[in-house]
Structures are given as C-alpha cells and as structure tokens.
Design a protein around this motif. Structure first.
Motif, mmCIF file in Angstrom:
data_model
loop_
_atom_site.group_PDB
_atom_site.id
_atom_site.type_symbol
_atom_site.label_atom_id
_atom_site.label_comp_id
_atom_site.label_asym_id
_atom_site.label_seq_id
_atom_site.Cartn_x
_atom_site.Cartn_y
_atom_site.Cartn_z
ATOM 1 N N LEU A 1 -66.395 -4.178 -34.676
ATOM 2 C CA LEU A 1 -66.516 -4.779 -33.354
ATOM 3 C C LEU A 1 -66.724 -6.286 -33.465
ATOM 4 C CD1 LEU A 1 -66.786 -4.445 -30.253
ATOM 5 C CD2 LEU A 1 -69.238 -4.075 -30.616
ATOM 6 N N VAL A 2 -67.600 -6.713 -34.360
ATOM 7 C CA VAL A 2 -67.853 -8.144 -34.536
ATOM 8 C C VAL A 2 -66.583 -8.872 -34.972
ATOM 9 C CG1 VAL A 2 -69.140 -9.871 -35.845
ATOM 10 C CG2 VAL A 2 -70.291 -7.808 -35.052
ATOM 11 N N THR A 3 -65.908 -8.318 -35.972
ATOM 12 C CA THR A 3 -64.674 -8.943 -36.452
ATOM 13 C C THR A 3 -63.638 -9.044 -35.342
ATOM 14 O OG1 THR A 3 -65.060 -8.118 -38.696
ATOM 15 C CG2 THR A 3 -62.811 -8.755 -38.151
ATOM 16 N N THR A 4 -63.531 -8.001 -34.530
ATOM 17 C CA THR A 4 -62.553 -8.000 -33.442
ATOM 18 C C THR A 4 -62.910 -9.022 -32.373
ATOM 19 O OG1 THR A 4 -62.134 -5.649 -33.848
ATOM 20 C CG2 THR A 4 -61.395 -6.544 -31.738
ATOM 21 N N ILE A 5 -64.186 -9.154 -32.054
ATOM 22 C CA ILE A 5 -64.594 -10.176 -31.082
ATOM 23 C C ILE A 5 -64.283 -11.569 -31.623
ATOM 24 C CG2 ILE A 5 -66.568 -11.203 -29.897
ATOM 25 C CD1 ILE A 5 -67.852 -8.389 -29.928
ATOM 26 N N ALA A 6 -64.595 -11.803 -32.908
ATOM 27 C CA ALA A 6 -64.319 -13.108 -33.515
ATOM 28 C C ALA A 6 -62.821 -13.398 -33.522
ATOM 29 C CB ALA A 6 -64.875 -13.150 -34.938
ATOM 30 N N ARG A 7 -62.017 -12.392 -33.853
ATOM 31 C CA ARG A 7 -60.567 -12.584 -33.835
ATOM 32 C C ARG A 7 -60.068 -12.868 -32.420
ATOM 33 N NH1 ARG A 7 -56.798 -8.329 -36.563
ATOM 34 N NH2 ARG A 7 -55.349 -9.921 -35.821
ATOM 35 N N THR A 8 -60.657 -12.204 -31.435
ATOM 36 C CA THR A 8 -60.257 -12.450 -30.052
ATOM 37 C C THR A 8 -60.600 -13.884 -29.660
ATOM 38 O OG1 THR A 8 -60.699 -10.121 -29.556
ATOM 39 C CG2 THR A 8 -60.434 -11.602 -27.681
ATOM 40 N N ALA A 9 -61.777 -14.354 -30.076
ATOM 41 C CA ALA A 9 -62.151 -15.746 -29.809
ATOM 42 C C ALA A 9 -61.183 -16.706 -30.490
ATOM 43 C CB ALA A 9 -63.583 -16.002 -30.285
ATOM 44 N N ALA A 10 -60.820 -16.410 -31.747
ATOM 45 C CA ALA A 10 -59.861 -17.244 -32.468
ATOM 46 C C ALA A 10 -58.504 -17.235 -31.769
ATOM 47 C CB ALA A 10 -59.728 -16.760 -33.907
ATOM 48 N N ARG A 11 -58.108 -16.079 -31.262
ATOM 49 C CA ARG A 11 -56.836 -15.968 -30.537
ATOM 50 C C ARG A 11 -56.805 -16.900 -29.333
ATOM 51 N NH1 ARG A 11 -52.629 -16.403 -28.654
ATOM 52 N NH2 ARG A 11 -51.243 -14.848 -27.707
ATOM 53 N N HIS A 12 -57.961 -17.124 -28.725
ATOM 54 C CA HIS A 12 -58.037 -17.988 -27.545
ATOM 55 C C HIS A 12 -58.384 -19.431 -27.889
ATOM 56 C CE1 HIS A 12 -57.359 -14.792 -24.668
ATOM 57 N NE2 HIS A 12 -58.267 -14.059 -25.271
ATOM 58 N N GLY A 13 -58.439 -19.750 -29.197
ATOM 59 C CA GLY A 13 -58.576 -21.147 -29.592
ATOM 60 C C GLY A 13 -59.864 -21.540 -30.276
ATOM 61 N N ALA A 14 -60.798 -20.626 -30.473
ATOM 62 C CA ALA A 14 -62.047 -20.959 -31.173
ATOM 63 C C ALA A 14 -61.779 -21.155 -32.660
ATOM 64 C CB ALA A 14 -63.082 -19.868 -30.960
ATOM 65 N N GLN A 15 -62.477 -22.108 -33.255
ATOM 66 C CA GLN A 15 -62.379 -22.354 -34.698
ATOM 67 C C GLN A 15 -63.482 -21.565 -35.396
ATOM 68 O OE1 GLN A 15 -59.864 -23.906 -35.806
ATOM 69 N NE2 GLN A 15 -59.140 -25.116 -34.068
ATOM 70 N N ILE A 16 -63.090 -20.593 -36.221
ATOM 71 C CA ILE A 16 -64.045 -19.697 -36.881
ATOM 72 C C ILE A 16 -64.047 -19.985 -38.374
ATOM 73 C CG2 ILE A 16 -64.766 -17.301 -37.221
ATOM 74 C CD1 ILE A 16 -64.615 -17.996 -34.285
#
Length: 588
Positions: free
Chosen positions: A189-204
């Motif tokens: 779940l955490v990885t998927t949320i982080a990937r979703t944030a990255a998909r929308h432009g967040a730098q992880i």
C-alpha cells in the motif's frame, strides 16, 4: 506501453537532482520527511493539490512501522469499547473508501469470529457493539452509495462455529459472532501510494537521509540531506517541511534544536506467521487477552498471529522479537486451538513499532492512536500518532497545516484535499482484468492461480508485469527458493517500485522473508542475480547483498532466542545495516 509512476534507479537519480535544484526545478512548496504510510500519503495529498512536492526517506519505503503492522484496515473494535466513537467512525469511513473506491485491488474484506463464552449477556453486549460498528460503516460519507463494502455481522451457534473453524476449541464457548473488517499488504500500500504521488509529479527519493535543517532566521526553509548510495550531501530548499518520521519524530525535533511539542513513545508489536494448514478454519479469530486482543488473521497460504503491545526503548530501525514475546503469543493462541502450535510451526516472525503520542498512561496499550499536527517553528509541520487505516485523514490534516504556513509567504490560491477521489495506481481496470483472469492466463501461459496472485498485488498494473514476461519468458518461472512468487516480480520491484537493495525485495516488495521457513535464505541468491541484471551489479556486489541479507536473518533468528529486549537488541545489531555502511561505488 505507458509506464505509470514507475520508480527505478534512473527516476531516483532524477528525483535527487530535482530536489537539489541542479535540474533547474523550482523550489519545492512541500518537502516530506519520511517514507512510511503517512509520509507517502502527505506527498500524494500535497501534489494533487497542485503543490510542488518532494519526499525523502533514509531507508526504503515502508521500511519501519508501515511494513510491520497487523495488515488490517479496520475501525478498531476495542476503541469502540473505550467509547472513542469519533476515531472508530473515522476509521470505518476510510475503510469503506479504500475497499470500494481507492484501492479495491489491495484492500479486501476478511472475516473474523468473535467467540462468546456466556450464553446471554455477552451475545447481547457484543452484538450491540457490532451492530453499531456496522451502522457507523454503512452511513459513512465514503462508504460508496450507502454500502459499506463489507458484509454485515451475523450470529452463530456452537455447531456453526465448528463447521467454519473445526480447529477452534468449542468446549468453552457458547457460539460466536462473525463480522468483517479488511486487510492489506501494508508495505505494498505504501509503495503504491508513493508511486501514485510520483505519477502526479512528486519527486520521491529513498536512501536519502536528512542530516540537518536550513534556517533563515526562525523559519525553516529546507534541509541538508545525504544520498546514502553515493555519499553526496546537498541542500533541498522548500517553503514548508513536513516531518512524518513516525517513531523517529523526536530525533527530527532534535535536528531543529529540540523545538517541538510532540513526544512519541515506541510500542513494540510482534507477529507470528504460520502455514495455513496448521489451523483449519474458513475465518480469522479475535480473542481477548489480559492486556489487549489477539488476532488470528488469514493471510493467503498462511496465518498471521498477533500482537503484543510493550514499550521499546532500543534501536528503532530493527526492533527485535524475543522468545518471551513468541511464547506469549503461542500460549494465547494455543488456549483456543484443539491442536497446539509450537516453535517448529512458526514460519516467520516480525516486530514493528507503533508511534504513540505519550500521555498519562504507563501502559502503551492505553495510549492514544489518534494523531496530532503541530507547527513548532515557521516552515516546519510535524505529525505523529494515528493508525494505518486513517493515513489519508492524517495526510490531509498535515497538508492543511502546511497550506496555512504557505499562506504566510504567498497569496497563491491552494485547493482543498481531493485524495478521497484519487484512485491509487492499479485500481483502474482492476475489475475488468479480474473478469478477464481466464483470458489473461491463456494469453500469458500462466496458471489462473498465478493471475489471481498478480491481480491481488498489482491490480490493473498486472499488464506491466505480464509485459515483462512477454518479452522475457524466463521471468514467468517461479522464483527459486520462493515458488509462490514469479521471477518477474523481483524484476518489477526494481524497474517500477524503487527497490535498491536485496532486502527491499525480500522483506517489503514481496513478503518472502516472513512467508518461508528459511526466512528467504534460499531465494536470496536468485533474487540478487535478477536484481543485478537491472542495477548493473558485479559479482562482488551480488555476493555482498546476499551476505548482508543472510546476516540479517541470522541476527533475527538469534535475537528471537533471547529472553529480554536488551539482549535481543544487542544480538540483532550484530548484523550490518545499509545506513551505517560507507557509500559504495555503483556496481559494487
């Protein structure tokens, strides 16, 4: 094929360049410190409001508390008994939202039996509580067109309990009530949320440690950070820094001069994993103990049994389970089973730390799971407490506080949170691909059971995994030493999910470390070789990664023979830690 929110080595380097300002990116609006469930949630909330967002994590996504929970998304029945109706209502609303809309591919219903020992008053007492539990879920604003996404509770007699759970001791019970909550692979779940944030432009950026804060007068305007893979130090400028470091909250406060009003106490909870065939039952159980409750939770081909709730004052990165902890859980579960379990039945053991806000109670079991957000100095927001189920609400509250701080330096209009509408990656097309499971099996050459396994882990992103297999047929083979997983899943963890080290894959992207009797030892060489092809590791680096993982397993096994926390901690720390090692050249 378009790759959505892919996180790999190139993405990580790009993110670090963007965070450091060397790629010509504008200053961040929000920098999140901490890559657990709350930090990832904050990054997603902030970026979907239109804020320029970054996140740094000193180890791996979900490497702390967020990969070591009971794997439950639930309202919390015991909080209902404590009359904490607000917390239960909020958690049930979030449960319904995750099950029906945001992450139906990851969060799914799981049944539990609540055994009854008194013929009259207890059935009425527990039944009324579960009636209220279901009612709160059904009227929740996120429960999906008036449906709570899970079946309602039902009353069972003694014979019905015996049919559902033949191995449950029925001599001391008068019946049970079956109710439903939900479960999730927390690290996924955490990885998927982080990937979703990255998909929308967040730098992880994982493996990036905050080593200090940058100040202009009283205001925090960024952090000093260190790339733990290269050893390079750099500055990340941000208009607001949000600390979501969980049990490390007090440590981060020290970096800003001890300025802060949050104090977090770490509570250790351990869980045992045993094969599914050791307990014959179609349902999980929940049983009262003298301190809290004991869960026996279905987990694929396994059961998860937990948990404990005791103070922990030692190393936060590697909490250790003791033999006393294991004996405590075995003793309580054996009290309800016809055939007792022993140490030889235990496949895996894991220990995690809950970040509890300190209060007046001496017992961590009585400290609040509610969260608090504070702004100790201008430009710094800190959030602590809470529980996995309500991560989205916690994230919203943290970003609301960040927005308030931002408004003191700009007149920019900032939108309200929309994460109750943003489906996580994999949710889209999940239902369609589930309907096509037989067709996908025929096209891929995989068994339908393998397709079901992939759907439960990747949802609609199963297309990306199958695309890897289509181009590299060897990846369709089971992973040597851990046949429940495919070789493709190791490669996908590196190319799409940001795995950097072997333990990232064996402990968090998969759960091999807790689902196999050897704790993943046999799978380690094959997994490392697969990772090497993607990350350019040479033979020496492969050997070092495997050796490091084997040291971890050996230390954990040895710590689990110790009687006290102090002894277990000392033994566990004998294994090397990536965070304590010197940066190494690429490929080494």
């Amino acid at each position: 094929m378009t790759t959505l929110g892919a996180m790999d080595a190139a993405q990580r380097e790009s993110a670090i360049a963007a965070l450091a300002g060397t790629a010509g990116e504008p200053e961040l609006d929000v920098l999140v410190v901490g890559g657990g469930i709350v930090g990832a949630g904050v990054a997603l909330d902030a970026v979907t409001r239109g804020l320029n967002t970054g996140l740094v994590e000193q180890r791996d996504l979900a490497s702390g508390t967020s990969s070591r929970s009971s794997k439950l998304v639930h309202g919390g029945l015991r909080y209902l008994e404590m009359l904490d109706f607000g917390l239960v209502r909020e958690a049930l609303q979030e449960r319904g939202l995750l099950v029906t809309k945001l992450a139906p591919h990851l969060v799914r219903p799981v049944p539990f039996l609540y055994p009854l020992t008194h013929p009259v008053w207890e059935r009425g007492y527990v039944g009324s509580g579960l009636l209220l539990y279901d009612a709160m879920a059904a009227v929740g604003k996120h429960s999906g067109l008036g449906q709570m996404g899970l079946p309602r509770h039902r009353h069972l007699g003694k014979r019905a309990v015996q049919r559902i759970a033949p191995d449950f001791r029925s001599d001391a019970i008068t019946g049970a009530i079956q109710y439903y909550d939900a479960q999730v692979d927390d690290a996924r779940l955490v990885t998927t949320i982080a990937r979703t944030a990255a998909r929308h432009g967040a730098q992880i950026a994982t493996r990036t440690q905050v080593i200090g804060f940058v100040r202009e007068g009283e205001r925090v305007v960024g952090v000093r950070a260190k790339d733990l893979e290269s050893g390079v130090e750099f500055v990340i400028r941000a208009r607001v820094v949000v600390n979501a470091a969980g049990v490390w909250t007090d440590d981060i406060q020290e970096l800003v001069g001890g300025r802060g009003s949050l104090h977090v106490q770490a509570s250790k909870g351990i869980h045992l994993v045993v094969p599914r065939d050791r307990i014959r039952s179609e349902s999980g159980f929940i049983v009262r103990t003298e301190k809290s409750v004991l869960f026996v939770i279905p987990w694929g081909r396994h059961w998860i049994i937990g948990t404990t709730d005791t103070p922990w004052t030692y190393d936060k990165a590697h909490p250790a389970a003791t033999r006393a902890d294991i004996d405590y859980l075995l003793g309580h579960v054996n009290a309800i089973l016809r055939e007792p379990l022993d140490h030889e039945d235990v496949e895996g053991v894991y220990a995690g730390l809950r970040p509890l806000l300190t209060g007046q109670s001496d017992s961590t079991a009585k400290l609040s799971r509610e969260h608090t957000v504070v702004t100790p100095v201008p430009g710094l927001v800190m959030i602590a407490g809470g529980k996995l189920t309500t991560y989205r609400v916690m994230a919203k509250d943290a970003v609301d506080a960040a927005v308030h701080s931002l408004k003191t330096t700009t007149d920019q209009a900032i939108q309200e949170s929309i994460t109750d509408k943003v489906r996580l990656l994999g949710a889209e097309n999940f239902e369609t691909r589930s309907n096509q499971r037989v067709l996908l099996a025929r096209r891929s050459g995989l068994h339908v059971a393998r397709i079901d396994h992939l759907l439960g882990r990747y949802g609609g992103l199963i297309d990306e995994v199958l695309d890897l297999i289509h181009h590299r047929r060897a990846l369709a083979l089971p992973l040597e030493g851990a046949e429940d997983y495919l070789a493709a899943e190791v490669v996908y963890a590196v190319t799409h999910e940001g795995a950097v080290h072997l333990d990232d894959v064996l402990v968090r992207r998969t759960r091999i470390s807790m689902e196999t009797f050897d704790r993943g030892v046999a799978a380690a060489p094959a997994a490392a070789r697969l990772m090497a092809q993607e990350l350019g590791w040479d033979a020496e680096r492969v050997r070092a990664e495997v050796e490091h993982y084997l040291e971890r397993v050996t230390a954990e096994r040895a710590s689990q023979q110790m009687v006290t926390d102090a002894a277990a901690d000392e033994v566990r720390l004998q294994a090397r830690d990536h965070l304590r090692e010197e940066a190494r050249p690429k490929g080494r």
